[in-house]
Scaffold this active site. Structure first.
Site, PDB file in Angstrom:
ATOM      1  N   SER A  69       0.948  -1.174   0.005  1.00 57.07           N
ATOM      2  CA  SER A  69      -0.112   0.128   0.083  1.00 57.07           C
ATOM      3  C   SER A  69       0.761   1.257   0.047  1.00 57.07           C
ATOM      4  O   SER A  69       1.915   1.101   0.403  1.00 57.07           O
ATOM      5  CB  SER A  69      -0.907  -0.200   1.470  1.00 57.07           C
ATOM      6  OG  SER A  69      -1.480   1.292   1.455  1.00 57.07           O
ATOM      7  N   TYR A  81      -0.367  -1.120  10.464  1.00 57.33           N
ATOM      8  CA  TYR A  81      -1.027  -1.295   9.246  1.00 57.33           C
ATOM      9  C   TYR A  81       0.232  -1.052   8.090  1.00 57.33           C
ATOM     10  O   TYR A  81       0.796  -1.548   7.219  1.00 57.33           O
ATOM     11  CB  TYR A  81      -2.199  -0.904   8.491  1.00 57.33           C
ATOM     12  CG  TYR A  81      -2.530  -1.083   7.112  1.00 57.33           C
ATOM     13  CD1 TYR A  81      -3.172  -2.138   6.796  1.00 57.33           C
ATOM     14  CD2 TYR A  81      -2.380  -0.101   6.248  1.00 57.33           C
ATOM     15  CE1 TYR A  81      -3.513  -2.461   5.322  1.00 57.33           C
ATOM     16  CE2 TYR A  81      -2.520  -0.151   5.012  1.00 57.33           C
ATOM     17  CZ  TYR A  81      -3.118  -1.478   4.415  1.00 57.33           C
ATOM     18  OH  TYR A  81      -3.597  -1.344   3.467  1.00 57.33           O
TER      19      TYR A  81
HETATM   20  N1  LIG Z   1      -8.698  -1.573  -1.168  1.00 52.33           N
HETATM   21  C1  LIG Z   1      -7.905  -0.527  -1.012  1.00 52.33           C
HETATM   22  O1  LIG Z   1      -8.061   0.534  -1.433  1.00 52.33           O
HETATM   23  C2  LIG Z   1      -6.371  -0.911  -0.642  1.00 52.33           C
HETATM   24  C3  LIG Z   1      -5.319  -0.038  -0.689  1.00 52.33           C
HETATM   25  C4  LIG Z   1      -4.131  -0.220  -0.585  1.00 52.33           C
HETATM   26  C5  LIG Z   1      -3.877  -1.553  -0.379  1.00 52.33           C
HETATM   27  N2  LIG Z   1      -4.534  -2.598  -0.079  1.00 52.33           N
HETATM   28  C6  LIG Z   1      -4.386  -4.051   0.083  1.00 52.33           C
HETATM   29  O2  LIG Z   1      -5.137  -4.916  -0.666  1.00 52.33           O
HETATM   30  C7  LIG Z   1      -5.598  -6.112   0.311  1.00 52.33           C
HETATM   31  C8  LIG Z   1      -6.986  -6.449   0.200  1.00 52.33           C
HETATM   32  O3  LIG Z   1      -7.563  -5.179   0.633  1.00 52.33           O
HETATM   33  P1  LIG Z   1      -9.320  -5.113   0.997  1.00 52.33           P
HETATM   34  O4  LIG Z   1      -9.341  -3.450   0.859  1.00 52.33           O
HETATM   35  O5  LIG Z   1      -9.945  -5.956  -0.034  1.00 52.33           O
HETATM   36  O6  LIG Z   1      -9.385  -5.465   2.378  1.00 52.33           O
HETATM   37  P2  LIG Z   1     -10.850  -6.193   2.865  1.00 52.33           P
HETATM   38  O7  LIG Z   1     -11.082  -6.193   4.157  1.00 52.33           O
HETATM   39  O8  LIG Z   1     -11.971  -6.262   1.948  1.00 52.33           O
HETATM   40  O9  LIG Z   1     -10.386  -7.776   2.645  1.00 52.33           O
HETATM   41  C9  LIG Z   1      -9.448  -8.484   3.481  1.00 52.33           C
HETATM   42  C10 LIG Z   1      -9.772  -9.784   3.735  1.00 52.33           C
HETATM   43  O10 LIG Z   1      -8.618 -10.652   4.418  1.00 52.33           O
HETATM   44  C11 LIG Z   1      -9.476 -11.491   5.158  1.00 52.33           C
HETATM   45  N3  LIG Z   1      -8.569 -11.784   6.460  1.00 52.33           N
HETATM   46  C12 LIG Z   1      -8.499 -10.947   7.366  1.00 52.33           C
HETATM   47  N4  LIG Z   1      -7.423 -11.500   8.540  1.00 52.33           N
HETATM   48  C13 LIG Z   1      -7.370 -12.466   7.866  1.00 52.33           C
HETATM   49  C14 LIG Z   1      -6.343 -13.800   8.474  1.00 52.33           C
HETATM   50  N5  LIG Z   1      -5.841 -13.651   9.441  1.00 52.33           N
HETATM   51  N6  LIG Z   1      -6.166 -14.810   7.307  1.00 52.33           N
HETATM   52  C15 LIG Z   1      -6.913 -14.723   6.448  1.00 52.33           C
HETATM   53  N7  LIG Z   1      -7.816 -13.986   5.676  1.00 52.33           N
HETATM   54  C16 LIG Z   1      -7.807 -12.958   6.429  1.00 52.33           C
HETATM   55  C17 LIG Z   1     -10.854 -10.765   5.394  1.00 52.33           C
HETATM   56  O11 LIG Z   1     -11.763 -11.755   5.936  1.00 52.33           O
HETATM   57  C18 LIG Z   1     -10.803 -10.259   4.215  1.00 52.33           C
HETATM   58  O12 LIG Z   1     -11.796 -11.059   3.315  1.00 52.33           O
HETATM   59  C19 LIG Z   1      -5.179  -5.902   1.490  1.00 52.33           C
HETATM   60  O13 LIG Z   1      -3.450  -6.311   1.542  1.00 52.33           O
HETATM   61  C20 LIG Z   1      -4.947  -4.482   1.602  1.00 52.33           C
HETATM   62  O14 LIG Z   1      -3.738  -3.964   2.404  1.00 52.33           O
HETATM   63  C21 LIG Z   1      -6.058  -2.417  -0.439  1.00 52.33           C
END
Ligand SMILES: NC(=O)c1ccc[n+]([C@@H]2O[C@H](COP(=O)([O-])OP(=O)(O)OC[C@H]3O[C@@H](n4cnc5c(N)ncnc54)[C@H](O)[C@@H]3O)[C@@H](O)[C@H]2O)c1
Length: 272
Positions: free
Chosen positions: A150, A163
């Site tokens: 991120s 984070y």
């Molecule tokens: N959405 C964004 O804008 C954004 C921006 C930068 C980085 N990211 C990265 O993208 C990835 C997905 O983000 P997102 O926004 O879809 O998040 P989200 O919260 O929608 O999804 C995260 C998923 O991880 C699962 N999870 C949580 N803890 C867990 C564990 N201990 N073991 C297995 N699964 C687990 C949750 O149940 C969920 O399904 C993450 O790594 C996040 O840091 C997202």
């Protein structure tokens, strides 16, 4: 659009029950991969896997807390038993629920349990999945390992200290994978994601984020999943040990860009 570029490949996406992970498994499967939908939330993972199976795709739901070594070894074994191999691991899981985000604050107000959980899931989880998939990839003669990072792992912000720290550390992992296993055909890369909102955010905040992107809009899950599919496939066969930034230019402009743009707009000019 389906290309078949992942036909015959097997991919695990962690945290694939919701959000970007769910879109990534859909897109990898659209390109021909058999997919393991891994999540701590088994019900959500099952729903995603069932929706893919209903379209005639090969999908397996697996319950795994990626911070647990026992869960991770069991997950890898289940996927190996079902599909016979693992070609792609996308380390997408991160703990981002509302309770976690409220407690993972600025350093002076940081709840250390939230900090420990961020490190355990986001960093240790990715290390564990990588550690246990590598022996299999070595046996097979290669594979592609991807890490979701991120902009918050690169630039300081007001909150989410755990984070941000976990995401900064993740930037080293593709380099380690490349240096340690590149000669045996395993590639490691990260995707540094901008904002593709998956959790409710106030419109005023979204507006600030939109202003700071160099694209008309914020990111969509599909735009992120397309980058993951590229890194998973042979299209990126010469790309390893690096971080591909998919952030709509959020991290590429001067801090003064947005206030300057607004100043010029107020002056009725488009530039100096
Ligand atoms: N959405 C964004 O804008 C954004 C921006 C930068 C980085 N990211 C990265 O993208 C990835 C997905 O983000 P997102 O926004 O879809 O998040 P989200 O919260 O929608 O999804 C995260 C998923 O991880 C699962 N999870 C949580 N803890 C867990 C564990 N201990 N073991 C297995 N699964 C687990 C949750 O149940 C969920 O399904 C993450 O790594 C996040 O840091 C997202």
């Amino acid at each position: 659009m389906s290309s078949g570029k992942l036909a015959g490949r097997v991919a695990i996406v962690t945290g694939a029950g919701h959000g970007l992970g769910a879109e990534c498994v859909r897109v990898l499967s659209e390109h021909g991969a058999s997919v393991a939908v891994a999540d701590i939330d088994f019900e959500a993972a099952s729903q995603v896997a069932e929706s893919l199976e209903a379209e005639g795709r090969a999908a397996l739901a697996v319950r795994a807390d990626v911070s647990s070594e026992e869960d991770v070894t069991a997950m890898i074994a289940k996927v190996k038993t079902r599909f016979g191999r693992i070609d792609v691991l996308h380390n997408n899981a991160a703990v981002l629920n509302a309770d976690q985000r409220q407690r993972d604050r600025d350093l002076a107000n940081l709840d250390m349990d939230a900090f420990d959980r961020a490190i355990a899931v986001n960093l240790r989880g990715a290390v564990l999945c990588t550690k246990h998939v590598i022996p299999l990839m070595l046996e097979q003669g290669g594979g592609s390992i991807i890490f979701a990072t991120s902009g918050l792992g690169m630039q300081g912000d007001m909150s989410l200290s755990g984070y941000a720290t976990s995401k900064a550390a993740l930037l080293m992992l593709p380099k380690l994978v490349a240096a340690q296993y590149g000669k045996q055909g395993i590639r490691g890369n990260a995707v540094q994601i901008g904002l593709a909102p998956q959790h409710p955010m106030p419109e005023a905040l979204l507006e600030i984020m939109r202003d700071n992107h160099c694209t008309p809009e914020l990111g969509t899950p599909r735009q992120i999943a397309d980058v993951v599919a590229f890194l998973a496939s042979d299209e990126s066969s010469f790309v390893t040990g690096t971080t591909l930034v998919a952030d709509g230019g959020f991290g590429s402009h001067t801090p003064s860009l947005v206030p300057m743009r607004k100043l010029f707009e107020a002056m009725g000019r488009s530039s100096m």
